[in-house]
Design a protein around this motif. Sequence first.
Motif, short mmCIF file in Angstrom:
data_model
loop_
_atom_site.label_atom_id
_atom_site.label_comp_id
_atom_site.label_asym_id
_atom_site.label_seq_id
_atom_site.Cartn_x
_atom_site.Cartn_y
_atom_site.Cartn_z
N ILE A 1 0.85 -1.19 0.00
CA ILE A 1 0.00 0.00 0.00
C ILE A 1 0.88 1.24 0.00
CG2 ILE A 1 -1.68 1.33 1.33
CD1 ILE A 1 -2.94 -1.30 2.16
N SER A 2 0.66 2.12 -0.95
CA SER A 2 1.46 3.33 -1.08
C SER A 2 1.19 4.29 0.07
CB SER A 2 1.14 4.03 -2.41
OG SER A 2 1.69 5.33 -2.43
N PRO A 3 2.24 4.80 0.71
CA PRO A 3 2.03 5.81 1.76
C PRO A 3 1.60 7.15 1.19
CG PRO A 3 4.38 5.51 1.38
CD PRO A 3 3.67 4.46 0.56
N LEU A 4 1.78 7.35 -0.11
CA LEU A 4 1.38 8.61 -0.74
C LEU A 4 -0.11 8.64 -1.06
CD1 LEU A 4 4.35 9.21 -3.22
CD2 LEU A 4 3.95 10.29 -1.00
N THR A 5 -0.61 7.54 -1.61
CA THR A 5 -2.00 7.51 -2.05
C THR A 5 -2.92 6.68 -1.16
OG1 THR A 5 -1.69 5.55 -3.46
CG2 THR A 5 -1.19 7.72 -4.43
N GLY A 6 -2.33 5.77 -0.38
CA GLY A 6 -3.16 4.86 0.41
C GLY A 6 -3.77 3.75 -0.42
N LEU A 7 -3.27 3.57 -1.64
CA LEU A 7 -3.83 2.58 -2.55
C LEU A 7 -2.81 1.46 -2.82
CD1 LEU A 7 -5.38 5.04 -5.17
CD2 LEU A 7 -6.47 4.09 -3.11
N VAL A 8 -3.32 0.29 -3.15
CA VAL A 8 -2.44 -0.83 -3.46
C VAL A 8 -1.68 -0.55 -4.75
CG1 VAL A 8 -2.34 -3.29 -3.99
CG2 VAL A 8 -3.98 -2.46 -2.29
N ARG A 9 -0.39 -0.95 -4.76
CA ARG A 9 0.44 -0.81 -5.96
C ARG A 9 1.27 -2.08 -6.10
NH1 ARG A 9 4.87 2.95 -2.80
NH2 ARG A 9 5.25 1.33 -1.25
N ASN A 10 1.76 -2.29 -7.31
CA ASN A 10 2.71 -3.38 -7.61
C ASN A 10 2.18 -4.77 -7.28
OD1 ASN A 10 4.49 -1.34 -8.33
ND2 ASN A 10 5.54 -1.35 -6.37
N ALA A 11 0.87 -4.95 -7.28
CA ALA A 11 0.30 -6.26 -6.95
C ALA A 11 0.20 -7.13 -8.19
CB ALA A 11 -1.08 -6.10 -6.32
N ASN A 12 0.64 -8.39 -8.07
CA ASN A 12 0.46 -9.33 -9.17
C ASN A 12 -1.01 -9.58 -9.45
OD1 ASN A 12 3.23 -9.62 -9.36
ND2 ASN A 12 3.30 -11.41 -8.04
N SER A 13 -1.84 -9.51 -8.42
CA SER A 13 -3.29 -9.60 -8.60
C SER A 13 -3.77 -8.22 -9.03
CB SER A 13 -3.97 -10.03 -7.29
OG SER A 13 -3.49 -11.30 -6.89
N GLN A 14 -3.89 -8.04 -10.33
CA GLN A 14 -4.08 -6.70 -10.90
C GLN A 14 -5.33 -6.00 -10.38
OE1 GLN A 14 -1.88 -5.13 -13.11
NE2 GLN A 14 -0.54 -6.84 -12.58
N ALA A 15 -6.35 -6.74 -9.98
CA ALA A 15 -7.60 -6.12 -9.52
C ALA A 15 -7.39 -5.29 -8.26
CB ALA A 15 -8.66 -7.18 -9.27
N LEU A 16 -6.32 -5.55 -7.52
CA LEU A 16 -6.07 -4.81 -6.27
C LEU A 16 -5.46 -3.44 -6.52
CD1 LEU A 16 -4.44 -7.63 -4.10
CD2 LEU A 16 -6.85 -6.98 -4.20
N ASN A 17 -4.72 -3.30 -7.61
CA ASN A 17 -3.97 -2.07 -7.84
C ASN A 17 -4.89 -0.86 -7.96
OD1 ASN A 17 -1.34 -3.16 -7.80
ND2 ASN A 17 -1.58 -3.90 -9.90
N GLY A 18 -4.48 0.22 -7.26
CA GLY A 18 -5.26 1.44 -7.28
C GLY A 18 -6.47 1.42 -6.37
N ARG A 19 -6.53 0.41 -5.49
CA ARG A 19 -7.70 0.28 -4.60
C ARG A 19 -7.29 0.45 -3.13
NH1 ARG A 19 -12.86 -0.79 -6.83
NH2 ARG A 19 -12.58 -1.60 -8.95
N PRO A 20 -8.18 1.03 -2.29
CA PRO A 20 -7.88 1.21 -0.86
C PRO A 20 -8.27 -0.05 -0.07
CG PRO A 20 -9.96 2.27 -1.38
CD PRO A 20 -9.46 1.68 -2.67
N LEU A 21 -7.52 -1.12 -0.27
CA LEU A 21 -7.91 -2.42 0.28
C LEU A 21 -8.03 -2.39 1.80
CD1 LEU A 21 -8.52 -5.41 -0.19
CD2 LEU A 21 -6.06 -5.85 0.01
N ASP A 22 -7.08 -1.78 2.49
CA ASP A 22 -7.15 -1.79 3.95
C ASP A 22 -8.39 -1.05 4.45
OD1 ASP A 22 -6.10 0.63 3.05
OD2 ASP A 22 -4.62 0.80 4.66
N ARG A 23 -8.70 0.10 3.84
CA ARG A 23 -9.87 0.87 4.27
C ARG A 23 -11.18 0.14 3.96
NH1 ARG A 23 -6.77 5.05 1.91
NH2 ARG A 23 -8.30 5.45 0.26
N ASP A 24 -11.22 -0.53 2.81
CA ASP A 24 -12.43 -1.25 2.46
C ASP A 24 -12.65 -2.46 3.37
OD1 ASP A 24 -13.10 0.53 0.48
OD2 ASP A 24 -12.19 -0.63 -1.13
N LEU A 25 -11.57 -3.12 3.75
CA LEU A 25 -11.70 -4.24 4.68
C LEU A 25 -12.10 -3.76 6.06
CD1 LEU A 25 -8.65 -6.47 3.67
CD2 LEU A 25 -11.08 -6.97 3.31
#
Length: 298
Positions: A69-93
Amino acid sequence: MTIRLGVDLGGTKTEIAALGPGGQVLLRRRRPSGAGYEAVVGTIAALVREAEAGLGATGTVGVGIPGSISPLTGLVRNANSQALNGRPLDRDLEAALGRPVRVTNDANCLAMSEAADGAGAGHRSVFAAILGTGVGGGWVVEGRPLEGLNRVAGEWGHTPLPWMRPEEFPGPRCWCGLHGCLETFLCGPALAAEADGPGARDATGLEARAAAGDAAAAAALDRYADRLARALAALVNLMDPEVIVLGGGVSNFARLYAAVPGLMAPYIFGDAKAVNLVRARHGDSSGVFGAARLWDKA
């Protein structure tokens, strides 16, 4: 009863484990990860609720992902599971479960698990390297994962192969856009291609083939051991961990543990050449156990 829930999110399956106060495994379940981001969030939330209902207790939740999770955007980056990238996974969970959730890279989870009660137990500083479809790493010091300012600490796979031979330079182009990353030399598919040519991706049988006299397999493993030794020696010069734990499919090759420490010695700065290189004790379970331990030291 106090329980710690860990979730290991993979491309095809998602696993949950519950650890008791003494680290005992109380429950383990797996199910398909689901297609799409919403399905991933729903699967994780459902696994947590089902586990807690079955155990009659509410626990802390840690999640390991193949990215960060990027500290700049709070969004997932560099994930092999492409659906996660650009998403606020921790906040949504957190919204889905109604409590704080800790999300980190799966290599950090490997390191946490092995440092707690695995091959790195009893050591103050543990570096864990994943040698699989990709190459990653995690660093734990005194029981806590070190993520760094940009949360990329331990991203060993995206540093260049050190002390390159002329025939290795500049190295293959990596998916990250650079040339010569360790991942392009040390991942499982790269080892398979080294033995069997472009397009080969499965390296699992190479050690058996080498033992049976397959010269191509033996030569590929020798080149791999030399490159791994150089890569780990640079790591020792920078971090000097008390133990280096290897995980991932390539870590199952026993010949690496016999050959690599000696090959590292010429590249390690100074007169102390001791290297503690070991295989992950928990194997494929390290990720889910380590995720559960993300709350061990708040």
